[in-house]
Design a protein around this motif. Structure first.
Motif, PDB file in Angstrom:
ATOM      1  N   VAL A  12     -23.267 -71.432 -62.931  1.00  0.00           N
ATOM      2  CA  VAL A  12     -24.566 -71.686 -62.312  1.00  0.00           C
ATOM      3  C   VAL A  12     -24.680 -73.120 -61.793  1.00  0.00           C
ATOM      4  O   VAL A  12     -25.505 -73.403 -60.931  1.00  0.00           O
ATOM      5  N   ASN A  13     -23.852 -74.031 -62.324  1.00  0.00           N
ATOM      6  CA  ASN A  13     -23.925 -75.411 -61.824  1.00  0.00           C
ATOM      7  C   ASN A  13     -23.160 -75.595 -60.513  1.00  0.00           C
ATOM      8  O   ASN A  13     -23.204 -76.664 -59.908  1.00  0.00           O
ATOM      9  N   THR A  14     -22.444 -74.548 -60.087  1.00  0.00           N
ATOM     10  CA  THR A  14     -21.768 -74.612 -58.794  1.00  0.00           C
ATOM     11  C   THR A  14     -22.359 -73.623 -57.785  1.00  0.00           C
ATOM     12  O   THR A  14     -22.211 -73.799 -56.589  1.00  0.00           O
ATOM     13  N   MET A  15     -23.014 -72.563 -58.288  1.00  0.00           N
ATOM     14  CA  MET A  15     -23.633 -71.581 -57.408  1.00  0.00           C
ATOM     15  C   MET A  15     -24.900 -71.056 -58.071  1.00  0.00           C
ATOM     16  O   MET A  15     -24.822 -70.397 -59.104  1.00  0.00           O
ATOM     17  N   PRO A  16     -26.097 -71.340 -57.532  1.00  0.00           N
ATOM     18  CA  PRO A  16     -27.337 -70.863 -58.143  1.00  0.00           C
ATOM     19  C   PRO A  16     -27.355 -69.345 -58.262  1.00  0.00           C
ATOM     20  O   PRO A  16     -26.742 -68.633 -57.454  1.00  0.00           O
ATOM     21  N   ARG A  17     -28.077 -68.837 -59.242  1.00  0.00           N
ATOM     22  CA  ARG A  17     -28.088 -67.396 -59.502  1.00  0.00           C
ATOM     23  C   ARG A  17     -28.619 -66.581 -58.336  1.00  0.00           C
ATOM     24  O   ARG A  17     -28.270 -65.402 -58.190  1.00  0.00           O
ATOM     25  N   PHE A  18     -29.468 -67.169 -57.504  1.00  0.00           N
ATOM     26  CA  PHE A  18     -30.055 -66.414 -56.395  1.00  0.00           C
ATOM     27  C   PHE A  18     -29.153 -66.353 -55.174  1.00  0.00           C
ATOM     28  O   PHE A  18     -29.493 -65.746 -54.168  1.00  0.00           O
ATOM     29  N   SER A  19     -27.981 -66.967 -55.232  1.00  0.00           N
ATOM     30  CA  SER A  19     -27.088 -66.972 -54.078  1.00  0.00           C
ATOM     31  C   SER A  19     -25.925 -66.013 -54.296  1.00  0.00           C
ATOM     32  O   SER A  19     -25.672 -65.553 -55.405  1.00  0.00           O
ATOM     33  N   GLY A  20     -25.222 -65.708 -53.229  1.00  0.00           N
ATOM     34  CA  GLY A  20     -24.049 -64.845 -53.323  1.00  0.00           C
ATOM     35  C   GLY A  20     -24.358 -63.391 -53.028  1.00  0.00           C
ATOM     36  O   GLY A  20     -25.510 -62.971 -52.922  1.00  0.00           O
ATOM     37  N   ILE A  21     -23.301 -62.602 -52.890  1.00  0.00           N
ATOM     38  CA  ILE A  21     -23.421 -61.169 -52.631  1.00  0.00           C
ATOM     39  C   ILE A  21     -23.893 -60.475 -53.898  1.00  0.00           C
ATOM     40  O   ILE A  21     -23.462 -60.798 -55.004  1.00  0.00           O
ATOM     41  N   ARG A  22     -24.745 -59.461 -53.740  1.00  0.00           N
ATOM     42  CA  ARG A  22     -25.393 -58.842 -54.882  1.00  0.00           C
ATOM     43  C   ARG A  22     -24.546 -57.756 -55.548  1.00  0.00           C
ATOM     44  O   ARG A  22     -24.636 -56.582 -55.220  1.00  0.00           O
ATOM     45  N   THR A  23     -23.703 -58.168 -56.487  1.00  0.00           N
ATOM     46  CA  THR A  23     -23.090 -57.232 -57.422  1.00  0.00           C
ATOM     47  C   THR A  23     -23.861 -57.339 -58.728  1.00  0.00           C
ATOM     48  O   THR A  23     -24.714 -58.218 -58.899  1.00  0.00           O
ATOM     49  N   PHE A  24     -23.576 -56.448 -59.676  1.00  0.00           N
ATOM     50  CA  PHE A  24     -24.304 -56.508 -60.943  1.00  0.00           C
ATOM     51  C   PHE A  24     -23.924 -57.774 -61.703  1.00  0.00           C
ATOM     52  O   PHE A  24     -22.760 -58.014 -62.007  1.00  0.00           O
ATOM     53  N   MET A  25     -24.907 -58.602 -61.991  1.00  0.00           N
ATOM     54  CA  MET A  25     -24.725 -59.870 -62.696  1.00  0.00           C
ATOM     55  C   MET A  25     -23.639 -60.726 -62.055  1.00  0.00           C
ATOM     56  O   MET A  25     -22.942 -61.476 -62.734  1.00  0.00           O
ATOM     57  N   ARG A  26     -23.456 -60.564 -60.736  1.00  0.00           N
ATOM     58  CA  ARG A  26     -22.479 -61.338 -59.958  1.00  0.00           C
ATOM     59  C   ARG A  26     -21.041 -61.088 -60.413  1.00  0.00           C
ATOM     60  O   ARG A  26     -20.169 -61.944 -60.295  1.00  0.00           O
ATOM     61  N   LEU A  27     -20.797 -59.897 -60.903  1.00  0.00           N
ATOM     62  CA  LEU A  27     -19.431 -59.497 -61.249  1.00  0.00           C
ATOM     63  C   LEU A  27     -18.555 -59.474 -60.003  1.00  0.00           C
ATOM     64  O   LEU A  27     -19.039 -59.295 -58.890  1.00  0.00           O
ATOM     65  N   PRO A  28     -17.244 -59.598 -60.172  1.00  0.00           N
ATOM     66  CA  PRO A  28     -16.342 -59.407 -59.039  1.00  0.00           C
ATOM     67  C   PRO A  28     -16.488 -57.996 -58.474  1.00  0.00           C
ATOM     68  O   PRO A  28     -16.632 -57.032 -59.225  1.00  0.00           O
ATOM     69  N   TYR A  29     -16.460 -57.896 -57.155  1.00  0.00           N
ATOM     70  CA  TYR A  29     -16.509 -56.588 -56.495  1.00  0.00           C
ATOM     71  C   TYR A  29     -15.091 -56.079 -56.338  1.00  0.00           C
ATOM     72  O   TYR A  29     -14.253 -56.701 -55.671  1.00  0.00           O
ATOM     73  N   GLU A  30     -14.789 -54.933 -56.948  1.00  0.00           N
ATOM     74  CA  GLU A  30     -13.441 -54.354 -56.922  1.00  0.00           C
ATOM     75  C   GLU A  30     -13.549 -52.850 -56.708  1.00  0.00           C
ATOM     76  O   GLU A  30     -13.603 -52.072 -57.664  1.00  0.00           O
ATOM     77  N   PRO A  31     -13.589 -52.379 -55.460  1.00  0.00           N
ATOM     78  CA  PRO A  31     -13.695 -50.943 -55.222  1.00  0.00           C
ATOM     79  C   PRO A  31     -12.421 -50.172 -55.551  1.00  0.00           C
ATOM     80  O   PRO A  31     -12.473 -48.945 -55.726  1.00  0.00           O
ATOM     81  N   GLU A  32     -11.283 -50.867 -55.638  1.00  0.00           N
ATOM     82  CA  GLU A  32     -10.031 -50.199 -55.956  1.00  0.00           C
ATOM     83  C   GLU A  32      -9.977 -49.863 -57.442  1.00  0.00           C
ATOM     84  O   GLU A  32     -10.184 -50.730 -58.298  1.00  0.00           O
ATOM     85  N   VAL A  33      -9.700 -48.607 -57.767  1.00  0.00           N
ATOM     86  CA  VAL A  33      -9.637 -48.172 -59.169  1.00  0.00           C
ATOM     87  C   VAL A  33      -8.495 -48.886 -59.869  1.00  0.00           C
ATOM     88  O   VAL A  33      -7.368 -48.949 -59.354  1.00  0.00           O
ATOM     89  N   GLN A  34      -8.788 -49.445 -61.043  1.00  0.00           N
ATOM     90  CA  GLN A  34      -7.803 -50.230 -61.778  1.00  0.00           C
ATOM     91  C   GLN A  34      -8.152 -50.249 -63.256  1.00  0.00           C
ATOM     92  O   GLN A  34      -9.244 -49.843 -63.655  1.00  0.00           O
ATOM     93  N   LYS A  35      -7.226 -50.745 -64.063  1.00  0.00           N
ATOM     94  CA  LYS A  35      -7.442 -50.809 -65.510  1.00  0.00           C
ATOM     95  C   LYS A  35      -8.439 -51.919 -65.833  1.00  0.00           C
ATOM     96  O   LYS A  35      -8.197 -53.080 -65.537  1.00  0.00           O
ATOM     97  N   ARG A  36      -9.551 -51.540 -66.449  1.00  0.00           N
ATOM     98  CA  ARG A  36     -10.587 -52.485 -66.868  1.00  0.00           C
ATOM     99  C   ARG A  36     -11.257 -51.941 -68.134  1.00  0.00           C
ATOM    100  O   ARG A  36     -11.121 -50.775 -68.475  1.00  0.00           O
ATOM    101  N   ASP A  37     -12.023 -52.817 -68.789  1.00  0.00           N
ATOM    102  CA  ASP A  37     -12.794 -52.346 -69.944  1.00  0.00           C
ATOM    103  C   ASP A  37     -14.002 -51.529 -69.505  1.00  0.00           C
ATOM    104  O   ASP A  37     -14.403 -50.583 -70.180  1.00  0.00           O
ATOM    105  N   PHE A  38     -14.616 -51.915 -68.396  1.00  0.00           N
ATOM    106  CA  PHE A  38     -15.767 -51.182 -67.882  1.00  0.00           C
ATOM    107  C   PHE A  38     -15.840 -51.360 -66.372  1.00  0.00           C
ATOM    108  O   PHE A  38     -15.221 -52.268 -65.803  1.00  0.00           O
ATOM    109  N   VAL A  39     -16.601 -50.484 -65.738  1.00  0.00           N
ATOM    110  CA  VAL A  39     -16.884 -50.611 -64.311  1.00  0.00           C
ATOM    111  C   VAL A  39     -18.343 -50.241 -64.090  1.00  0.00           C
ATOM    112  O   VAL A  39     -18.861 -49.293 -64.686  1.00  0.00           O
TER     113      VAL A  39
END
Length: 327
Positions: A12-39
């Protein structure tokens, strides 16, 4: 506890919470199916709604307000981003007006992520989307137990002769053998119904049903004790319809019912679920157009954060970090 940031969240000290593309909680956007704990996935589908439409905009609204959330859960004393590796996978392709094709797309997409080991967390959309999610996850894990927070049982046989609506998914799920009703729980049912025995129909299917009136009588702690006893050590899908809450706390929904629960009560109940074996969950029926001041979307986003916190607590308790890739 590690200080690694497995979400890769911007500081948050480099990018305010109201900025950026809107993913859930500013998570990385990864449309490609891959091994993760959750999506996190969006299912912007509301063709099966029986009254007010507009929940197709629920995923976008929840993602937008979720940037307000901070990353630590004080109650559980955990920061999910220290424990879990997850992404926002974007929205499933939906075809407005075509329930069968949209449901098939949801099943295919959710199954692909589940096969990679991810716990899918789906943002609805109307409650019909839970049926294809259950089809997908049960194809990987076998028949599931259902933990269902709602004002309505959604076990009607049909609406206007239509078998696949947001009022019928759990009757279909029982018929298809993808949930075990004898290890499943429905919590919070209330309001007017079509027939005085509607709730009894769900009990005849095998569900443990704890109505809102019964919850007031026995108390929330006893409600959750009974729910946990019913679920046991089975694999659980948690579905939360925002109309479980009273309209004073969640006005933005399609079929509101008075005399519901507060956001405080809902949060307290969810926080008692750290022992369950959660393999999937969703948050449905958020209708942003009827949501003044984003009250309902914020509540929905916070409930999803509680889902993530449950997954994080469970993983922390297991001390199993083997699935985390090197960052």
């Amino acid at each position: 506890m590690s200080n690694q940031n497995f979400f890769n969240l911007p500081e948050v000290n480099t990018m305010p919470r109201f900025s950026g593309i809107r993913t859930f909680m500013r998570l990385p956007y990864e449309p490609e199916v891959q091994k993760r704990d959750f999506v996190i996935l969006g299912a912007p589908f509301d063709t099966s709604a029986s009254y007010r439409a507009g929940t197709r905009f629920g995923p976008e609204g929840i993602r937008r307000i979720s940037s307000l959330l901070r990353p630590a859960n004080v109650f559980h004393k955990i920061k999910p981003s220290d424990v879990l590796n997850g992404v926002d996978g974007g929205d499933v392709m939906i075809i407005p007006g075509n329930t069968e094709a949209s449901h098939q797309n949801i099943t295919d997409h959710v199954k692909a992520w589940t096969e990679k080991g991810a716990v899918p967390i789906v943002l609805g959309g109307d409650h019909s989307i839970t049926l294809p999610e259950l089809r997908a996850i049960s194809a990987v894990h076998g028949p599931l137990s259902l933990l269902h927070f709602d004002a309505h049982g959604d076990t009607w046989d049909n609406y206007w002769g239509e078998k696949y609506t947001h009022g019928t998914p759990f009757r279909r799920a029982v018929e298809e053998g993808i949930i075990n009703p004898c290890r499943s729980v429905q919590i919070g049912m209330r309001g007017t119904v079509y027939h005085p025995d509607d709730i009894e129909e769900a009990r005849k299917l095998g569900f443990l049903v704890i109505t809102a009136d019964e919850m007031r009588e026995i108390g929330l702690q006893e409600t959750m004790r009974r729910a946990l006893e019913q679920l046991g050590d089975s694999k659980v899908f948690l579905t939360f319809d925002i109309d479980f809450l009273d309209p004073a706390f969640a006005p933005g929904t399609g079929t509101p019912e008075i005399a519901g629960f507060s956001s405080t009560e809902a949060q307290s109940m969810l926080r008692q679920l750290t022992a369950i074996n959660l393999v999937g969950c969703d948050l449905v029926e958020v209708l942003p157009a009827l949501d003044p001041a984003e009250i309902t979307t914020l509540t929905g986003a916070t409930i999803v954060f509680e889902f993530l916190s449950l997954l994080a607590v469970k993983k922390q308790m297991s001390k199993d970090y083997s699935s985390l890739p090197t960052i």
